[in-house]
Write a protein that holds these residues in place. Structure first.
Motif, PDB file in Angstrom:
ATOM      1  N   PHE A  50      20.520  43.459  29.202  1.00  0.00           N
ATOM      2  CA  PHE A  50      21.338  44.315  28.348  1.00  0.00           C
ATOM      3  C   PHE A  50      21.058  44.045  26.867  1.00  0.00           C
ATOM      4  O   PHE A  50      20.882  44.981  26.071  1.00  0.00           O
ATOM      5  CB  PHE A  50      22.826  44.080  28.630  1.00  0.00           C
ATOM      6  CG  PHE A  50      23.379  44.924  29.747  1.00  0.00           C
ATOM      7  CD1 PHE A  50      23.442  46.309  29.632  1.00  0.00           C
ATOM      8  CD2 PHE A  50      23.848  44.345  30.909  1.00  0.00           C
ATOM      9  CE1 PHE A  50      23.954  47.090  30.648  1.00  0.00           C
ATOM     10  CE2 PHE A  50      24.355  45.111  31.941  1.00  0.00           C
ATOM     11  CZ  PHE A  50      24.413  46.495  31.813  1.00  0.00           C
ATOM     12  N   ILE A  51      21.020  42.766  26.507  1.00  0.00           N
ATOM     13  CA  ILE A  51      20.807  42.409  25.099  1.00  0.00           C
ATOM     14  C   ILE A  51      19.426  42.858  24.632  1.00  0.00           C
ATOM     15  O   ILE A  51      19.271  43.420  23.540  1.00  0.00           O
ATOM     16  CB  ILE A  51      20.983  40.890  24.905  1.00  0.00           C
ATOM     17  CG1 ILE A  51      22.448  40.502  25.126  1.00  0.00           C
ATOM     18  CG2 ILE A  51      20.525  40.463  23.512  1.00  0.00           C
ATOM     19  CD1 ILE A  51      22.714  39.006  25.095  1.00  0.00           C
ATOM     20  N   SER A  54      19.302  46.592  24.111  1.00  0.00           N
ATOM     21  CA  SER A  54      20.055  46.992  22.908  1.00  0.00           C
ATOM     22  C   SER A  54      19.231  46.726  21.651  1.00  0.00           C
ATOM     23  O   SER A  54      19.229  47.534  20.715  1.00  0.00           O
ATOM     24  CB  SER A  54      21.388  46.233  22.846  1.00  0.00           C
ATOM     25  OG  SER A  54      21.186  44.854  22.574  1.00  0.00           O
ATOM     26  N   GLY A  58      17.933  49.372  19.005  1.00  0.00           N
ATOM     27  CA  GLY A  58      18.346  49.162  17.620  1.00  0.00           C
ATOM     28  C   GLY A  58      17.205  49.180  16.621  1.00  0.00           C
ATOM     29  O   GLY A  58      17.385  49.595  15.474  1.00  0.00           O
TER      30      GLY A  58
END
Length: 457
Positions: A50-51, A54, A58
């Protein structure tokens, strides 16, 4: 933290050696960081996925519309539907009853029983999947060895080796096979033609190897069984108390036949290739849920490994960023140029460079990384058909080298720890892993090379 910093430093050096631009280097760093963190803290892999995704969103490494293109939803949905079917069969004790009956036919001959366990490990992996196979076999082997108070570890390790070998035989045997089938548009019949013979030959070689390297353990089991032959009445009790498995057997056979003949079915209906490779398990998953309609939601929630599937989905999307920003093109050209574009050398590169990646970063991660590289080399004029089969054996056979090389390894080790509190170490595993992996991958390589002219035709 020192190991993680070392991974980042190595990725920076690799990026400079490959002359990657800043955005390409960034994509490699984020993906490499996710893989490194996942390997060091496997339990938290979804968190890292997930990180990482992201961060990629980003900094503009990937766009939302591209996530669905790279996430390989066909693979995810196939695995989910098969998990429903297999979960139903497990709850109806289909595999347990099948194994009990077969062991009853063989009789209480330890050497034959162990060979049978290994053959069934491979056979079940090929027919359902490696995770289901190893879960069933761990339970059976633990039960069998506990009757004679024998250390189960060597026998479970043998079963893991056979499971990984057998998982290469069909499209449903291993998640990497599913990934390769959908990306390369390979049918079940093609797996039977090109993968199954190599898997069978390698399984026979594995049986010979384990008979040698585990000779003392097998002899100890035979001696113990002879000493306590009169204490094995429990086997008969298990066989007597069996449920009715006629309907599960029909579901199982119909699913397998549907997968085997999905290509003729697609041609008959005028469908796109591999449409029914996904359609067949969907249909029978629906049938299973109809049979269990009062518990259908429970089966979907409990039997589908959503944690693993979510990780796969995000990881596949993350690997797609390498393709999106051009990193894959660079890697493909490096492989192409370093091998001179010679097909045999490219195959060897995949088998051995990819093999080490499989052994030390998990087979699914390794294969997902190599898929776009092979696709890109196809654009450079390379005949990719043999490369897909090389990648299949890379992602299955090399999984035997280390504790984390395959999902089956991790699942079996976890079951051992949970059931009897035994913790395996890399030092224990590696000698056996080397003894099985190198000869079997060598045999697979030889058989692939012999058949190259046929694949080219």
């Amino acid at each position: 933290m020192i190991k993680f910093a070392g991974i980042l430093f190595g990725l920076v050096i690799l990026s400079n050696l490959l002359n990657l631009n800043n955005i390409q280097m960034f994509s490699l760093l984020i993906l490499g960081s996710m893989i490194g963190a996942t390997l060091m803290f496997w339990r938290y892999r979804v968190l890292f996925a997930f990180i990482a995704l992201s961060f990629m969103l980003g900094v503009g490494l990937i766009e939302v519309r591209l996530i669905k293109d790279f996430a390989q939803l066909d693979t995810i949905l196939f695995l989910a539907s098969m998990m429903v079917i297999v979960g139903y069969l497990e709850e109806k004790r289909f595999f347990e009853v099948l194994m009990d009956r077969l062991v009853g036919i063989i009789g209480d001959k330890p050497a034959l029983v162990m060979i049978f366990f290994l053959v069934m490990s491979a056979f079940l992996a090929a027919l359902v999947d490696e995770v289901t196979s190893i879960l069933i076999m761990v339970a059976i082997i633990l039960d069998y060895t506990s009757r004679y108070k024998i250390n189960p570890v060597p026998f479970i390790v043998m079963s893991i080796f056979a499971t990984n070998i057998g998982s290469s035989a069909t499209v449903v045997g291993n998640p990497v096979g599913v990934m390769i089938a959908f990306n390369a548009k390979l049918s079940f019949i093609e797996f039977l033609r090109w993968a199954t013979p190599i898997a069978i030959a390698s399984l026979f070689l594995t049986l010979v190897i384990v008979r040698i390297v585990f000779k003392n353990e097998i002899m100890r089991l035979e001696k113990t069984v002879l000493d306590e032959r009169g204490k094995s009445k429990e086997i008969e009790e298990v066989v007597r108390n069996i449920p009715d498995i006629r309907i599960p057997a029909i579901v199982f056979l119909a699913t397998i036949l549907g997968l085997v003949f999905h290509t003729p079915l697609e041609e008959l209906l005028g469908l796109e290739k591999n449409s029914m490779l996904l359609g067949v398990p969907f249909f029978f998953a629906g049938i299973v849920l109809f049979f269990e309609r009062e518990h259908a939601r429970e089966i979907v929630e409990r039997r589908i490994d959503w944690w693993t599937l979510m990780f796969f989905l995000i990881f596949f999307a993350s690997v797609g960023t390498l393709k999106h920003v051009g990193t894959v093109d660079v890697l493909a050209k490096v492989v192409y140029n370093s091998t001179g574009g010679v097909l045999e050398y490219i195959i060897l590169t995949i088998l051995f460079a990819g093999g080490l990646m499989t052994a030390f970063m998990d087979n699914v991660l390794a294969v997902a990384t190599w898929i776009p590289i092979i696709q890109t080399m196809g654009g450079l004029g390379v005949n990719t058909y043999p490369l897909w089969w090389a990648l299949l054996f890379t992602g299955t056979f090399w999984g035997n080298l280390t504790l984390i090389g395959s999902t089956a390894n991790i699942v079996a080790i976890g079951a051992l720890e949970k059931r009897i509190g035994i913790h395996l170490t890399l030092r224990y595993w590696i000698p056996y892993g080397v003894a099985v992996t190198l000869p079997t991958i060598g045999l697979a390589t030889l058989m692939l090379m012999i058949q190259l002219p046929l694949m080219s035709a």
